[in-house]
Enzyme design. Structure first.
Site, PDB file in Angstrom:
ATOM      1  N   HIS A  89       0.839  -1.202   0.000  1.00 52.18           N
ATOM      2  CA  HIS A  89       0.000   0.000   0.000  1.00 52.18           C
ATOM      3  C   HIS A  89       0.871   1.248   0.000  1.00 52.18           C
ATOM      4  CE1 HIS A  89      -3.373   2.637   0.632  1.00 52.18           C
ATOM      5  NE2 HIS A  89      -2.756   3.183   1.665  1.00 52.18           N
ATOM      6  N   SER A  90       0.549   2.199  -0.895  1.00 47.53           N
ATOM      7  CA  SER A  90       1.230   3.493  -0.985  1.00 47.53           C
ATOM      8  C   SER A  90       2.721   3.257  -1.248  1.00 47.53           C
ATOM      9  CB  SER A  90       0.955   4.302   0.283  1.00 47.53           C
ATOM     10  OG  SER A  90       1.249   5.662   0.105  1.00 47.53           O
ATOM     11  N   MET A  91       3.627   3.773  -0.429  1.00 53.18           N
ATOM     12  CA  MET A  91       5.040   3.473  -0.645  1.00 53.18           C
ATOM     13  C   MET A  91       5.270   1.974  -0.723  1.00 53.18           C
ATOM     14  SD  MET A  91       8.426   4.444   1.660  1.00 53.18           S
ATOM     15  CE  MET A  91       8.353   2.995   2.743  1.00 53.18           C
ATOM     16  N   ALA A  93       3.542  -0.214  -2.128  1.00 56.25           N
ATOM     17  CA  ALA A  93       3.304  -0.737  -3.473  1.00 56.25           C
ATOM     18  C   ALA A  93       4.588  -0.708  -4.294  1.00 56.25           C
ATOM     19  CB  ALA A  93       2.199   0.058  -4.160  1.00 56.25           C
ATOM     20  N   SER A 117      -1.677  -1.100  -4.025  1.00 56.90           N
ATOM     21  CA  SER A 117      -2.763  -0.287  -3.476  1.00 56.90           C
ATOM     22  C   SER A 117      -2.310   1.147  -3.223  1.00 56.90           C
ATOM     23  CB  SER A 117      -3.235  -0.919  -2.155  1.00 56.90           C
ATOM     24  OG  SER A 117      -4.084  -0.063  -1.438  1.00 56.90           O
TER      25      SER A 117
END
Length: 251
Positions: A89-91, A93, A117
């Protein structure tokens, strides 16, 4: 599994597909507890603990995304003999994506699927939301994105612990440039919130350029941390995505 890098919040699920989850900037393995609880016992689900946070707080945070991914891949390589998938998720990803690339270089079996994500596809220049010049800009960004990290920063003691990690993570994001390389042979599922202030739809669909095995996009109600509010629905997407690969392979 390497106890330095991976945290299992529950019992090991023998024979289940293993899912490795990668936290967001400033986040820790514990940020995945709600999702991991929804995935058990259907998956043997673990989260990565990056250096510099919680029980690894005395270590220096990672200086760059690809270097961090290479270290994670080396720790994960011995455990890739059973089917596995990656979720970031975010970083996280980007770290998951680079870990998949690093595992390929190590000759490891490819993950069944990559779940990415809250993050647009990599670009040759950092996005405007990754360029945060000082602590004030970092805190403003985190508060705008919301989630549990933003709430924790209201506590001065937690803020003192969190800021060094956030500084390092945002420096790594600003410096990140994807190295040239062939697309992955792993299917990708991209997940995003429909009101995420930092992920534009055009950035999401460009993940299809980084795989030869198909890319689907799943949109959820909510902002950048949409998954905090619907872990069961996200778990269903993960289950369906892995099941589709297994059925196609006749497993």
């Amino acid at each position: 599994m390497d106890s330095l890098w991976f945290r299992r919040f529950g019992t090991e699920e023998s024979g289940a597909v293993r899912l490795i989850c990668f936290p967001h900037a400033g986040g820790s393995a514990a940020s995945y507890v709600p999702l991991l609880r929804c995935l058990s016992p259907r998956f043997d689900a673990l989260a990565v603990q990056y250096p510099g946070r919680q029980d690894r707080r005395r270590e220096e945070p990672a200086a760059d995304i690809a270097g961090l991914a290479g270290r994670i891949a080396a720790a994960l390589r011995p455990a890739t003999g059973r089917p596995y998938a990656l979720f970031g998720h975010s970083m996280g990803a980007l770290v998951a994506f680079e870990t998949a690339r690093a595992l390929r270089e190590l000759g490891a079996p490819a993950p069944l699927r990559l779940f990415l994500s809250g993050r647009g596809a990599p670009t040759r220049q950092p996005g405007p939301h990754d360029r945060v010049p000082d602590d004030g800009a970092i805190l403003a960004t985190v508060r705008r994105l919301g989630g549990t990290s933003a709430a924790a920063l209201a506590d001065p003691d937690l803020l003192e612990l969190a800021l060094p990690v956030l500084r390092a993570d945002y420096r790594a994001l600003a410096a990140y440039r994807p190295a040239p390389g062939e697309p992955l042979e792993t299917p990708v599922t991209v997940l995003t919130g429909d009101t995420d202030p930092v992920v534009a739809p055009a950035e999401v669909v460009r993940w299809r350029d980084f795989t030869r095995s198909g890319c689907e996009v799943r949109v959820f109600p909510g902002g950048h941390f949409y998954l905090d509010h619907c872990p069961a629905a996200v778990a269903d997407v993960v289950l369906d995505g892995v099941r589709a690969i297994q059925e196609a392979a006749g497993r």
